[in-house]
Write a protein that holds these residues in place. Structure first.
Motif, PDB file in Angstrom:
ATOM      1  N   ARG A   3       0.841  -1.193   0.000  1.00 44.38           N
ATOM      2  CA  ARG A   3       0.000   0.000   0.000  1.00 44.38           C
ATOM      3  C   ARG A   3       0.879   1.247   0.000  1.00 44.38           C
ATOM      4  O   ARG A   3       1.961   1.258   0.579  1.00 44.38           O
ATOM      5  CB  ARG A   3      -0.882  -0.008   1.248  1.00 44.38           C
ATOM      6  CG  ARG A   3      -1.772   1.207   1.436  1.00 44.38           C
ATOM      7  CD  ARG A   3      -2.991   1.182   0.560  1.00 44.38           C
ATOM      8  NE  ARG A   3      -3.855   2.341   0.832  1.00 44.38           N
ATOM      9  CZ  ARG A   3      -4.941   2.636   0.126  1.00 44.38           C
ATOM     10  NH1 ARG A   3      -5.306   1.863  -0.872  1.00 44.38           N
ATOM     11  NH2 ARG A   3      -5.670   3.690   0.430  1.00 44.38           N
ATOM     12  N   GLU A  85       3.447   1.921   4.998  1.00 43.27           N
ATOM     13  CA  GLU A  85       3.119   2.333   3.636  1.00 43.27           C
ATOM     14  C   GLU A  85       4.301   3.028   2.968  1.00 43.27           C
ATOM     15  O   GLU A  85       5.136   3.645   3.641  1.00 43.27           O
ATOM     16  CB  GLU A  85       1.927   3.285   3.635  1.00 43.27           C
ATOM     17  CG  GLU A  85       0.640   2.683   4.165  1.00 43.27           C
ATOM     18  CD  GLU A  85      -0.498   3.688   4.157  1.00 43.27           C
ATOM     19  OE1 GLU A  85      -1.570   3.346   3.639  1.00 43.27           O
ATOM     20  OE2 GLU A  85      -0.301   4.808   4.666  1.00 43.27           O
ATOM     21  N   ARG A 142      -4.603   4.172  -7.881  1.00 40.95           N
ATOM     22  CA  ARG A 142      -4.097   3.387  -6.741  1.00 40.95           C
ATOM     23  C   ARG A 142      -5.177   2.439  -6.229  1.00 40.95           C
ATOM     24  O   ARG A 142      -4.915   1.252  -5.990  1.00 40.95           O
ATOM     25  CB  ARG A 142      -3.666   4.319  -5.617  1.00 40.95           C
ATOM     26  CG  ARG A 142      -3.218   3.600  -4.344  1.00 40.95           C
ATOM     27  CD  ARG A 142      -3.270   4.509  -3.138  1.00 40.95           C
ATOM     28  NE  ARG A 142      -4.626   5.032  -2.919  1.00 40.95           N
ATOM     29  CZ  ARG A 142      -4.907   6.071  -2.145  1.00 40.95           C
ATOM     30  NH1 ARG A 142      -3.938   6.717  -1.520  1.00 40.95           N
ATOM     31  NH2 ARG A 142      -6.161   6.478  -2.002  1.00 40.95           N
ATOM     32  N   ASP A 143      -6.387   2.964  -6.077  1.00 42.87           N
ATOM     33  CA  ASP A 143      -7.476   2.156  -5.541  1.00 42.87           C
ATOM     34  C   ASP A 143      -7.922   1.063  -6.510  1.00 42.87           C
ATOM     35  O   ASP A 143      -8.569   0.100  -6.106  1.00 42.87           O
ATOM     36  CB  ASP A 143      -8.656   3.056  -5.174  1.00 42.87           C
ATOM     37  CG  ASP A 143      -8.319   4.019  -4.034  1.00 42.87           C
ATOM     38  OD1 ASP A 143      -7.301   3.793  -3.344  1.00 42.87           O
ATOM     39  OD2 ASP A 143      -9.056   5.007  -3.865  1.00 42.87           O
TER      40      ASP A 143
END
Length: 302
Positions: A3, A85, A142-143
């Motif tokens: 992430r 992250e 990203r999602d």
């Protein structure tokens, strides 16, 4: 896949609520001094109301701006790194702001402490709503499962397509801030002449035309948006206004009337205080995705 958190700075013109809705990890504040009192620049307008702020500028308040600070980037990045992250920071154009340099400085210090983490800092070549729309799309990618490297590559390929066109009521503020790359002769000293300003290939504010009268300048901004926008690719258009909401809505209506493609979706907001200190009351700034050729129009006037 690891992430990663996405950060930007307050020139993006997004409030904390909007930031949270799209999944931006943090907005690093720029700063301004109003009558020697320091404030964080933001679109939350909690310390000073937007109307009060722009009225203070109209009334001649002593005003100066200050950039985002490396220590603020370091604090924000550290939170993400400690949570396991990686970090992707997307900053205001480096030709107008030191944000990207400050983010890189913070990243270099943190890399020693977190050697296994990745901290990538990107110059967006944008500010205000073009920066906001770019960061929002980065969050979406990203999602959707894209890696940080894939999102960064997309930013580098697409960032010049996130365009800005606008007009200011008075050029005085931009000149005082050193934000317009244009000679005084271009405007001829005619008070009623209004500049049409875009971002060039590096993210400089450049005046490409002079238009007589406020109504004429708003109509010309609408024409340029319609000519260069690609609402079939990204339908959202952001209109930032420096305490002139009715004119912002009139501009949106002109864009709707002239639009030949898919109808745009509009986002409105006050021009945030850091940028507002440079552009002054009455400014309108439109951000949208479109043809990057808009950025080179200033060359015709050289």
């Amino acid at each position: 896949m690891k992430r990663f958190a996405i950060f930007t700075d307050s020139s993006c013109n997004l409030s904390t609520k909007e930031m949270e809705e799209v999944g931006i990890a943090g907005i690093i504040p720029m700063h301004f001094y109003l009558n020697d009192k320091e404030y964080d620049a933001s679109c939350d307008w909690t310390a000073i109301g937007a109307k009060e702020y722009y009225d203070a500028i109209r009334n001649g308040a002593k005003l100066r701006s200050s950039q985002a600070r490396s220590a603020d980037y370091e604090k924000a990045f550290r939170g993400a790194l400690e949570a396991g992250e990686d970090v992707l920071s997307i900053s205001c154009t480096g030709v107008l702001s030191s944000s990207v340099k400050e983010s890189i400085s913070a990243a270099k210090r943190l890399e020693k402490e977190f050697p296994d983490a990745k901290i990538h800092c990107v110059d967006s070549c944008n500010c205000t709503y073009p920066l906001a729309l770019l960061v929002i799309e980065a969050c979406k990618l990203r999602d959707q499962g894209k890696t940080m490297e894939e999102v960064e590559a997309w930013i580098e390929a697409e960032k010049l397509c996130f365009n800005e066109v606008g007009t200011v009521d008075r050029l005085t503020y931009l000149r005082n801030a050193g934000r317009v790359s244009a000679s005084a002769a271009f405007f001829g000293g005619v008070f009623s002449v209004k500049p049409i300003v875009v971002n060039d290939e590096l993210g400089n504010n450049v005046a490409i035309e002079k238009v007589r009268g406020r109504r004429g300048s708003i109509e010309r901004v609408a024409e340029l948006v319609v000519e260069y926008a690609r609402t079939d690719v990204h339908p959202e258009i952001g209109i930032g206004h420096a305490d002139c909401r009715e004119e912002a809505e009139a501009l949106a209506e002109l864009i709707r009337e002239k639009c030949k493609g898919p109808m745009p979706v509009f986002r409105f907001g006050y021009v945030e205080s850091g940028v507002g200190s440079s552009v002054g009351p009455g400014t309108l700034i439109v951000g949208f995705y479109g043809d990057p050729a808009l950025r080179s129009l200033y060359k015709k006037n050289k």
